[in-house]
Every structure is written in structure tokens, then in C-alpha cells.
Design an enzyme around this catalytic site. Sequence first.
Site, mmCIF file in Angstrom:
data_model
loop_
_atom_site.group_PDB
_atom_site.id
_atom_site.type_symbol
_atom_site.label_atom_id
_atom_site.label_comp_id
_atom_site.label_asym_id
_atom_site.label_seq_id
_atom_site.Cartn_x
_atom_site.Cartn_y
_atom_site.Cartn_z
ATOM 1 C CD GLU A 1 20.528 -26.834 -52.536
ATOM 2 O OE1 GLU A 1 19.854 -27.046 -53.568
ATOM 3 O OE2 GLU A 1 20.033 -26.433 -51.482
ATOM 4 N N GLY B 1 16.127 -35.647 -55.923
ATOM 5 C CA GLY B 1 15.043 -35.660 -56.908
ATOM 6 C C GLY B 1 15.334 -34.758 -58.090
ATOM 7 C CB ALA B 2 14.638 -32.145 -59.515
ATOM 8 C CG MET B 3 20.212 -28.443 -58.324
ATOM 9 S SD MET B 3 19.950 -28.059 -56.559
ATOM 10 C CE MET B 3 20.368 -26.323 -56.533
ATOM 11 C CD GLU B 4 16.981 -25.182 -55.851
ATOM 12 O OE1 GLU B 4 16.799 -26.412 -55.934
ATOM 13 O OE2 GLU B 4 17.307 -24.607 -54.795
ATOM 14 C CG ASN B 5 21.232 -26.314 -61.200
ATOM 15 O OD1 ASN B 5 21.815 -26.271 -60.135
ATOM 16 N ND2 ASN B 5 20.903 -27.458 -61.800
ATOM 17 C CG HIS C 1 10.133 -28.315 -55.057
ATOM 18 N ND1 HIS C 1 9.689 -28.151 -53.764
ATOM 19 C CD2 HIS C 1 11.476 -28.177 -55.009
ATOM 20 C CE1 HIS C 1 10.719 -27.927 -52.980
ATOM 21 N NE2 HIS C 1 11.819 -27.943 -53.701
ATOM 22 C CD GLU C 2 13.611 -28.904 -58.039
ATOM 23 O OE1 GLU C 2 14.349 -27.975 -57.715
ATOM 24 O OE2 GLU C 2 13.343 -29.865 -57.265
ATOM 25 C CG HIS D 1 13.539 -23.959 -55.464
ATOM 26 N ND1 HIS D 1 13.520 -23.455 -54.184
ATOM 27 C CD2 HIS D 1 13.706 -25.305 -55.336
ATOM 28 C CE1 HIS D 1 13.653 -24.468 -53.320
ATOM 29 N NE2 HIS D 1 13.756 -25.598 -53.990
HETATM 30 N N1 0A1 Z 1 17.422 -27.960 -53.809
HETATM 31 C C1 0A1 Z 1 16.941 -29.206 -54.329
HETATM 32 C C2 0A1 Z 1 17.367 -30.392 -53.577
HETATM 33 C C3 0A1 Z 1 18.769 -30.830 -53.725
HETATM 34 C C4 0A1 Z 1 19.619 -30.718 -52.668
HETATM 35 C C5 0A1 Z 1 20.908 -31.218 -52.722
HETATM 36 C C6 0A1 Z 1 21.287 -31.816 -53.895
HETATM 37 O O1 0A1 Z 1 22.526 -32.364 -54.007
HETATM 38 C C7 0A1 Z 1 23.154 -32.757 -52.899
HETATM 39 C C8 0A1 Z 1 20.450 -31.934 -54.972
HETATM 40 C C9 0A1 Z 1 19.180 -31.412 -54.875
HETATM 41 C C10 0A1 Z 1 15.433 -29.225 -54.202
HETATM 42 O O2 0A1 Z 1 14.918 -28.806 -53.176
HETATM 43 O O3 0A1 Z 1 14.777 -29.684 -55.105
HETATM 44 ZN ZN ZN Z 2 13.655 -27.445 -53.074
#
Ligand code: 0A1
Ligand code: ZN
Length: 879
Positions: free
Chosen positions: A128, A268-272, A304-305, A308
Site C-alpha cells: 500500500e 505502524g502496520a499493514m492489513e494484508n 485496527h488491522e 480491516h
Molecule cells: N493501511 C495501513 C497503513 C499503511 C499505509 C501505508 C503503508 O505503506 C506506505 C503502510 C501502512 C493501516 O491503516 O494500518
Molecule cells: Zn488502517
Amino acid sequence: MTSAPRVVRLEDYAVPDWLVDSVHLDFDLHPRETVVSARMEMRRNPEAGGPEIVPLELDGEELEHLSLRIDGREAAPSEYVVDDRRLVLPRPPADRFVLETRVRIDPEGNTALSGLYRTGGNYCTQCEAEGFRRITWWPDRPDVLSRFTVRMEADAEENPVLLSNGNLVGSGPAGDGRHYAVWEDPFRKPSYLFALVAGDLGVREGTFTTMGGREVTLRIWVQKGKEARAGWALESLKAAMRWDEERFGREYDLDEYNIVAVPDFNMGAMENKSLNVFNDKYILADAETATDKDFENIEAIIGHEYFHNWTGNRITCRDWFQLCLKEGLTVFRDQEFTSDLRSRAVKRIEDVRNLRARQFPEDAGPLAHPVRPDRYAAIDNFYTATVYEKGAEVVRMLHTLLGEETFMRAMDIYFARYDGTAATVEDFIACMEEASGRDLSQFFRWYTQAGTPHLAISQDHDPERGTLRLTITQSIPDTPGQTNKKPHHIPLRIALLDGAGRELPLVTEDGRRLDDGLLEITGRRQSFVFTGVKERPVLSANRGFSAPIRLETGQGLEELLFLMARDRDPFNRWEAAQTVARRLVLDEPHERTQSLSEYAAALATVVRDLRETDPAFLAEMLRLPGVNVLASFLESDVNPQALHDTRNRVLARIAGTLEPLLRETFDMLAVTESWSPSHEQAGRRAARAAALSLLMHADGDAAARLARETWERATNMTERAMAISALSQSASPLREEVLDAFIGRFGDDHLMVDKWLAWHATWPHRDCVERVRALMESDWFSLKNPNRVRSLVGMFASANPVAFARADGAGFALVADTILELDRLNPQVAARLATTFRNWRTYEPVRRERAREALERIAASGRLSGDLGDIVTRTLGTA
Ligand code: 0A1
Ligand code: ZN
């Protein structure tokens, strides 16, 4: 100078011409040369229309193109065009065909941490918003949903763990000391939710049985040897899964849920999908190394993740303008999660503090943008407090207007109707309208108009007729590209309190009774008349911060102190205390003396009233607004040093009066049972920390001794942090001593180094500039690690206004130098650091000039990344 970036506009949205029904990705993983092969089933989008032949355009960045095949045969050079950003087939062979690409990428050389990169000796991805195009050629937009199958192959000894989204469907040896794994994700998803991790990791495992009886295996992957510190994250994940079932009726949909903690991460983190990647700072915790606040953050971010999975993954965004559709809604959900698990009042206060510290200044400066922006040059720069936190406030207002039951009905409609699709904010609001039968077209302006609305309330009491008239006016300030805004639809929760603090019935002239105290403001100027009001009541307005506005009630000290003592709305009790404290600092000195002693007396009552019943809330009541928050109430001539000095004088007076009581409270709230991260214990520690920190302003020596004792007796990280933060307020040599002892003991743990750097960075002293420069030269620091950069330089710029805005410009210069150097390694983090200049125009003239010089030096330095160029030009107003 930067080349002018291409601006993307919401109004230009068009559905994709080509879809990718499914894709097989093959990764031959090597640190410096990874070959990625993609086999994509392409199909003309029937919804796109257009001429018979439509070119296929794929995005790519930093890819070394190796080969291209169309329907199984090598493509002729005349069939396609490749440059450094795009691969184009001007005349695709048919409406359906198979496209096979091969590219080479360099994970080790990827310092931008976007795409496939190396962290802690492992492979990891971050896609993302537009990172997938740094892995392979792709129509890299969130409305292209595909079924992914991923095969990866890597050195077996170095990478025993091979993970991707979905289910593991095969694995085995691959010869030459290598092995492979194949993962299949049954859910169609956009490319930004793709993830791959390969490496040598330890694991903490658990299970969760869903409401439908599905047993899910939960795994938290961490650096080997740190498995014991993943227990809280695992418990938090289970709590989040249960909560989403109970409150939103949402069940998990796969048999596995993996979370990987990595030391290098841009956010912080990512919701893959089913494979979250986390900054390890938001996973690792135990009593020794994490504060209560860390525990709370981990719980919230894990939540949060996880949330998502429904708001973001099952229903994703049509385009990046709709970012708040997933982020604002998911922040609202994680806020509710924390409120339900802990204290609703304290969580609300924390969130409003955060909103005022980060979003209000953004909304008032050159980077202001609507919750749903309508144009962008660099999407990475729109992961903002406005999209996330104001976005959550907008959802909260919908919840307030509709009520829990109707809101949940609307959510059910949304989930049922848009599951498996890429939706828009309009789609979401239409569900809210359908469930409630209300017209939300005016409310929609919250998504399209930037700027924090100002609301002024005047009161007119007629004792004879027993009426109270409230006249409310609203205005919305101009923001870049937006003037003459239309009025908002604002839910304003109020109460009228009698002398004992009881809420009077709210009966309007036409005999309607407002049981929930909710006024709906829709006009620029509006009056409400309440009857049966004999005595002049005290107004409690915007209770629970029902709308994200700036409010002027014209209430004087007496009324505010009354609210601080008596309001049954805890948020407004806190708000009244903050308002008085703010005025004590910002008002003329001669207006202070009397008010100060009255305020101190009111605070003493609060301490006695709350210390046994609600210490977490007391902690909030004792934390007076900091310099940045004070500055955000001023439009110009901000001098942080002067604000800091005045604030310290005010604090010294208050603390001097309260000293014995604070000391007694500090002792009384000591936790004697065995340590737990529970909200109850955390609340006591928070109140002690607030008391100790105030005490430092009374008698520096006595308090410093107390801080030292606290440090020496500390049995957990919260108590250590309590001692160090308190000492950081003073010039005491003890501060240095304790910081040295800290790093001597914890220096081999990178997360502890971050804490230590942050304490150094926030020392509110002009010499902090030189200290930070020296630390940047030391081995403790690395520009390549975002956590190090944020802890030292980020905290310096965002939380140390005295040193950052030093009048000689040395603080600005330090940050500008760092931004320029960092931009060559990691544009996203460099651009974010540059946003700390966003309110430069509000400084007094000398500082303003210094800040302008720093910004202009960045702008003039040539070859800026698109991300940084975008922030700098908008900040300077030259965009
Ligand atoms: N979607 C994630 C936030 C996020 C956005 C961009 C990133 O890389 C550029 C990484 C994480 C969330 O809302 O937690
Ligand atoms: Zn988010």
C-alpha cells in the site's frame, strides 16, 4: 528542482479497461537479485466500453524487464513499449489473453521499504498504496481485484519460513539447498493487499474458534528469541476477533491468520489479507520493556488491522480518493474496541488530545485537505490525520445522529451489499441513508470541505419567562483551494445544568423534549429556545466532543470551574479543565493571579474526588496542555520558548499549591499487587506519572529525589518511563545519569534504544539541537531505520517546539539537513518528516523567516522525490 508531478483528480476516475481475473506469481528469492514471474489472465472490462481495441497499460517502478510472453509465445518487440514507469501493449491480441512477464528486482537495495525489501535478515513486502508496481508489472489500482496464487523459492537454511496470503497448498525441497512453498488466496483482492514474507522467524501460536465454529490458527512471527514478548499481541488478536463478532457481527473467513513483526517499517502496520505485517514496536511487549501505553497501542493496532479484514479487505476502495472509506471507518472501529475494553471517557480524551495535536493544526495550515481529497500528486502523503482521525470523527458523528441500532443496521446493509467489491464513500453514505430514512446530503460536506468548523454559542436567559435562548453560529475557514464554504450538519450534544450539576429537562418552545440532548445544527446561524428554565443554568456543550469543531461558548472562569467539578459528562469535565489551564497561559499576566489559585483549588478537589475511583481519568485531568496544543490556539506570532516559560511559571504555581496532596496521591496509588497490564493498574501508574511530573515543577530537588527513587525501585518499564519523563522536565543532572544507566542496561534492544533517543529528543532545552546532532553521528542512530529516525528527529521536530523552533534556526536546519539526506533513501519517511514544518507561517517573524529559509533550502536542493517535492511545494504555497 523537482519535475512537476502528475496530479490525479477524482473527477477523472474511469473504470479500468482491463481486469486481471487471476495471477500466478513466482518468486525466485535472492537478496540482491530476485526474479519475479507473473502469469496473468487478462480480460477486457465489460463495463469500460470504448473502441474495439484498447491498449493495456501496466505500472512498474525500478523493475528490470526480462521477458514478455503473450498467450504462451515470446512477444515481438513491436508488440509492446517499456519505459521506467509503464509497460504498454498498444494492441492487445484479444479480449482475453494470458500475459507472462519476468522482471528482476533488488530487495537488498530497496531502502524505500516499499515493494519487496530486506529487514532483520528476512524478506518482506509493503504494497500500500503503490508498492506492488515495484515488484512486478501490474494495473496497480485498488479496483482491480484478482485471485492470487504465489509460489516462492528460497535458500532453505536462511529462510525456513515462507509465507503469503491465504492458504498454504504445497511446499517441499527445490534442489541446491533451496525449498519452496505455494500459497493460494481464495479471496479476490487488490494488489495493495498482497504480502510475502520469507526468512528465519520465531513463532507464538494460538487458536480462535469463531462464532460459526471455524477453528483458526493464529501465528505471531517475531525475531527468534523474542517469542515470549508476543503473548500480549496474541491475546489482543483474540480479543479483537471476539469483539468484531459481538459488536459488528463480523466473523473471520480463513483458517489461518499470520502476523509478522519486522524492525524496518514505514508505518505502524499493514492489513494484508491474512498476513499482516507490523512494525515490531507494535507487537513486542512485556513488563520489562513495554509501558502501559505500549500495551494499549498494541491492542488497538492489532485490532485496527484485524478490523480491516471487513472494512478494507472484503470491501475495499474504488480508488485512493476513497481512502477514508476504509481508514476513517476502521479507526472508528478500533476506537470503539478500546472504549469497550477499557474506559470510554479516557479513550475519548486521548483521541481528542491526539486530534487537536495533529489534525487541527493540519486542517489550519497549508497541507489542509478534505477527509476525501479530490486531487493528489503523491498518494503516500495522504495517509494523514485528516483521512484517519477526522475520518473517524465523521463516522462517529453518523453514529451519533443515527444511534447505535440504526447505525449497525446501516453497517449490515453495507457489508451485505458491497462485500467483494471496491466501493466509494457515496456507497457507504447511501447505506446510512437507507437504514435511517434520512437525507445526509448536507452531512456529506464533512467529506468534501476541509477546515475545522468554528462554532460560537451565545446565551440569552429570560428569568421571567423561564426561557433560555441559545444562538449558534458556524463558520468554516478557508483552506488551500477552498473558499466560501457551506454550513455543515453538526450533531451538538448539550445539557443545561442546575446549581447542583443536575441535567435539566430540555423542552423546546413547541413542547418537544430532547431526551438525548442532541441539537442538529445545519444553518450558519440558528436559535434554540428552551422553556422551564427559571434559574440561569450552566451550559455543557459539545458533550463527549460530539463534533470535531472549535467551540467558543464565552463562558467565564466560574462556569468552567463549575463544569470541571460537576459536569456528569467526563469529557466536558476534562475539557473545562483544559480550557482554564490554556487561558492561564495565554491570557495577560494580571488576569492570572486570582484565577490560578481558584484553578489550583478546583484541581485539588478533582484529585480527592477521583484518585480512588478513577485514577486513569485523574491522570488526564492532571495533564495540562503542552506547548504545541497551546500554539494551535494561536493564529500568529507563536513563540514556543515564551509559551514554554509562561507555562512553566503557571505549572510552578499550581504544583506549589498542590504539592502535599500530589505527594500523598503519588504514594497512595502505588501498585503493590503483582504487575499486570490491566486498565486498572495502568490507570494508577498513569495518575502517579502525572502527579510526579507536576511535582517536578514545585520543588525541583525534592521531586528529583522522588524521581530517582522511582527509577531505582522500578520493576517495570512504565515506572522507569515515569521517572525519566519527570526528570526530563528539569535541568537536574540526575536526568543524564538516569539516561546513561538506561542505555547501559537496555542498549542491546533496538526498541529500547528508540525510547532512549526519544527522551533525548524531547528535552525542552535549546541545547537539545546539539545533543540530537551528536546522537545522529553516533552508532545508536541509523537513517535507514524509520523507527530510529522518528524517535530522534521526528520526536525532536514534532514534540520539542522549544528546540525545533529555536530562534537562530538551528533546529529547523537540523531537520532540513536530515530530510534532504533521508530523501535519497526513503522518500515516504522524508516527506512525513517535512510535514513538521506545516505551521511555519504561524511563528513570530524571526522564527518564521528561519523556517522559510530551511524550507526554501530543501526546495532548491534539486532532485527531490515526488513525495517530498509535493509536501515542500504545498507547505511553501508554491504548488
Ligand atoms: N493501511 C495501513 C497503513 C499503511 C499505509 C501505508 C503503508 O505503506 C506506505 C503502510 C501502512 C493501516 O491503516 O494500518
Ligand atoms: Zn488502517
